[in-house]
Every structure is written in structure tokens, then in C-alpha cells.
Scaffold this motif. Structure first.
Motif, PDB file in Angstrom:
ATOM      1  N   LEU A  17     -85.266  -0.220 -12.204  1.00  0.00           N
ATOM      2  CA  LEU A  17     -86.203   0.651 -11.502  1.00  0.00           C
ATOM      3  C   LEU A  17     -85.481   1.863 -10.932  1.00  0.00           C
ATOM      4  CD1 LEU A  17     -88.986   1.293 -10.274  1.00  0.00           C
ATOM      5  CD2 LEU A  17     -88.320  -0.116  -8.321  1.00  0.00           C
TER       6      LEU A  17
ATOM      7  N   HIS B 280     -84.003 -10.606 -10.789  1.00  0.00           N
ATOM      8  CA  HIS B 280     -84.689  -9.681  -9.885  1.00  0.00           C
ATOM      9  C   HIS B 280     -83.798  -8.481  -9.567  1.00  0.00           C
ATOM     10  CE1 HIS B 280     -86.932 -13.486  -8.405  1.00  0.00           C
ATOM     11  NE2 HIS B 280     -87.564 -12.935  -9.435  1.00  0.00           N
TER      12      HIS B 280
ATOM     13  N   CYS C 160     -84.576  -4.509 -10.274  1.00  0.00           N
ATOM     14  CA  CYS C 160     -84.451  -3.468  -9.239  1.00  0.00           C
ATOM     15  C   CYS C 160     -83.501  -2.364  -9.691  1.00  0.00           C
ATOM     16  CB  CYS C 160     -83.960  -4.077  -7.935  1.00  0.00           C
ATOM     17  SG  CYS C 160     -85.153  -5.150  -7.142  1.00  0.00           S
TER      18      CYS C 160
ATOM     19  N   VAL D  62     -77.051  -6.000  -2.343  1.00  0.00           N
ATOM     20  CA  VAL D  62     -77.594  -6.811  -3.440  1.00  0.00           C
ATOM     21  C   VAL D  62     -76.790  -8.094  -3.594  1.00  0.00           C
ATOM     22  CG1 VAL D  62     -77.913  -6.902  -5.942  1.00  0.00           C
ATOM     23  CG2 VAL D  62     -78.658  -4.900  -4.672  1.00  0.00           C
TER      24      VAL D  62
END
Length: 64
Positions: A35, A28, A32, A15
Motif C-alpha cells: 500500500l 499483513h 501495508c 512493524v
């Protein structure tokens, strides 16, 4: 437990590199991450865990 820690470190590095080199925005990355937390508490979590354990076992079994 060691596999989980190393997977977390590996994913954190990926990442970080995506943010720095590929233009992934911090927002973003946060989405993620959220999630991932929601997937961890879902009914799919055992299946995902088993899949990653099997893939790690296959990678660990490769002889060079």
C-alpha cells in the motif's frame, strides 16, 4: 534525505515490534508495505510528503 532514512528505520522498527508483540502477521505487513509503494506513486504522494515534513518540523520545534 536523512529524514526519509530515519523515518523508514522508525517505521521498520514499529512493524517489527507489531509483528513480534501485537500479533501482526507477516502477510499483513507485506500488504501495508505494498500500500505504501502504491501511495508513493499516486497523485496523493506530494500531499503525504508535505504532511510528514510539516509534522516532523513541528516535532523538531518542540522545546524540552
Amino acid at each position: 534525505m536523512a529524514l526519509s532514512i530515519s523515518a523508514v528505520v522508525l517505521l521498520a522498527i514499529v512493524v517489527f515490534l507489531l509483528i513480534r508483540k501485537s500479533g501482526l502477521k507477516g502477510g499483513h505487513a507485506v500488504v501495508c508495505m505494498l500500500l505504501g509503494f502504491y501511495l508513493a506513486s499516486s497523485s496523493m504522494a506530494p500531499t503525504i510528503s508535505e504532511l510528514t515534513t510539516n509534522v516532523a518540523g513541528m516535532i523538531g520545534g518542540i522545546k524540552f
